[in-house]
Design an enzyme around this catalytic site. Structure first.
Site, PDB file in Angstrom:
ATOM      1  CD1 TRP A  14      41.214  25.456   9.013  1.00  0.00           C
ATOM      2  CD2 TRP A  14      41.755  26.985   7.469  1.00  0.00           C
ATOM      3  NE1 TRP A  14      42.195  26.254   9.543  1.00  0.00           N
ATOM      4  CE2 TRP A  14      42.547  27.195   8.616  1.00  0.00           C
ATOM      5  CE3 TRP A  14      41.930  27.813   6.367  1.00  0.00           C
ATOM      6  CZ2 TRP A  14      43.491  28.222   8.688  1.00  0.00           C
ATOM      7  CZ3 TRP A  14      42.871  28.836   6.430  1.00  0.00           C
ATOM      8  CH2 TRP A  14      43.646  29.037   7.580  1.00  0.00           C
ATOM      9  CG  HIS A  99      35.178  15.043   5.843  1.00  0.00           C
ATOM     10  ND1 HIS A  99      33.892  15.333   6.228  1.00  0.00           N
ATOM     11  CD2 HIS A  99      35.981  15.395   6.869  1.00  0.00           C
ATOM     12  CE1 HIS A  99      33.934  15.852   7.457  1.00  0.00           C
ATOM     13  NE2 HIS A  99      35.179  15.897   7.873  1.00  0.00           N
ATOM     14  CD  GLU A 170      37.044  13.531  10.597  1.00  0.00           C
ATOM     15  OE1 GLU A 170      37.722  14.399  11.148  1.00  0.00           O
ATOM     16  OE2 GLU A 170      36.287  13.776   9.644  1.00  0.00           O
ATOM     17  N   GLY A 237      38.400  20.208  12.929  1.00  0.00           N
ATOM     18  CA  GLY A 237      37.606  21.184  12.192  1.00  0.00           C
ATOM     19  C   GLY A 237      37.559  22.508  12.935  1.00  0.00           C
ATOM     20  N   GLY A 238      36.477  22.722  13.669  1.00  0.00           N
ATOM     21  CA  GLY A 238      36.212  23.996  14.345  1.00  0.00           C
ATOM     22  C   GLY A 238      37.398  24.586  15.095  1.00  0.00           C
TER      23      GLY A 238
END
Ligand code: 13P
Length: 257
Positions: A14, A99, A170, A237-238
């Site tokens: 999130w 991340h 990622e 994510g989004g």
């Protein structure tokens, strides 16, 4: 995916979104839409203050809650930081580390490695992120860069613990940009990650480790990405901020493989 050998994991990140009240409302909506049957492991990594609300809402479901970061030290004078035993006590199962957004704030491979070790020591599941920049991709050094991040991040992780580690590939250029890696690009790197794990820990372990893809994964492209043999799930994510979209990604994990 290859459910015969390893878990499929659909994980939400999130980032810095949603308040505790919004978390509660989201989880109520999400729970009502959650498909029956166990197709994959589901994780929500949420802001620290939202963890209690998320844990409460998902109590007695198959959904695990996680943190987006932790401090590798056990306790002490680290203002604003959160230790792994606090996350355990709060009901977490997962912790994201490494991340690219945190690496951009100064987190080094050594920091990521210390976090991975602390997370495992606490009995939690690390979701260790790796990824190349656009510049690195264009220079043709993606595989070497990712191999270095994997080797550095997993340094000192024993054979007894490695199967617990979830790796998330990622590509930085695909995060939040709407520019997803093609299934072929993502598969190529995830496969190379498995090769690195194989060299470090052997074929049996390499077959058992879940490798996720993250970077503009959404309800439209998830099925194609998850159909790749070495992509065992997603770190989203989004699209994880909207219950309907995230449910569709979970549904996309329900395909023959
Ligand atoms: P987006 O899905 O918003 O691109 O974010 C990906 C990500 O960084 C997950 O950790």
């Amino acid at each position: 995916m290859n459910r015969k050998y390893r878990k499929t994991v659909i994980a939400a990140n999130w980032k810095m979104n949603k308040t505790p009240s919004e978390t509660k409302a989201f989880m109520t909506e999400f729970k009502a839409m959650l498909p029956k049957g166990r197709w994959c492991d589901i994780a929500f990594c949420v802001p620290a203050v939202c963890i209690p609300a998320a844990v409460r809402a998902m109590h007695e479901t198959r959904v695990g809650i996680g943190a987006e970061n932790c401090n590798a030290n056990a306790s002490g004078a680290y203002t604003g930081e959160i230790a792994t035993n606090m996350l355990v006590d709060a009901g977490c199962k997962y912790v994201i580390c490494g991340h690219s957004e945190r690496r951009a704030m100064g987190e080094t491979d050594a920091d990521v490695n210390a976090k991975v070790l602390a997370i495992l020591e606490a009995g939690l599941v690390p979701i260790m992120c790796v990824g190349e920049s656009l510049e690195q991709r264009e220079l043709g050094v993606t595989e070497e860069w990712i191999a270095m991040q994997i080797k550095a991040g997993l340094s000192g992780v024993g054979e007894d613990k490695i199967k617990k580690v979830v790796i998330a590939y990622e590509p930085i250029w695909a995060i939040g940009t709407g520019k997803t890696a093609t299934p072929e690009q993502a598969e190529e790197v995830c496969q190379s990650i498995r090769t690195v794990i194989r060299k470090l820990y052997g074929a049996k372990v390499a077959r058992a480790v879940s490798i996720l893809y993250g970077g503009s994964m959404n309800e439209k492209n998830a099925e194609e990405l998850l159909a790749q043999p070495d992509i065992d799930g997603g770190l989203i994510g989004g699209a994880s901020l909207v219950a309907e979209k995230f449910i569709k990604i979970i549904e996309a994990a329900n395909q023959p493989c």
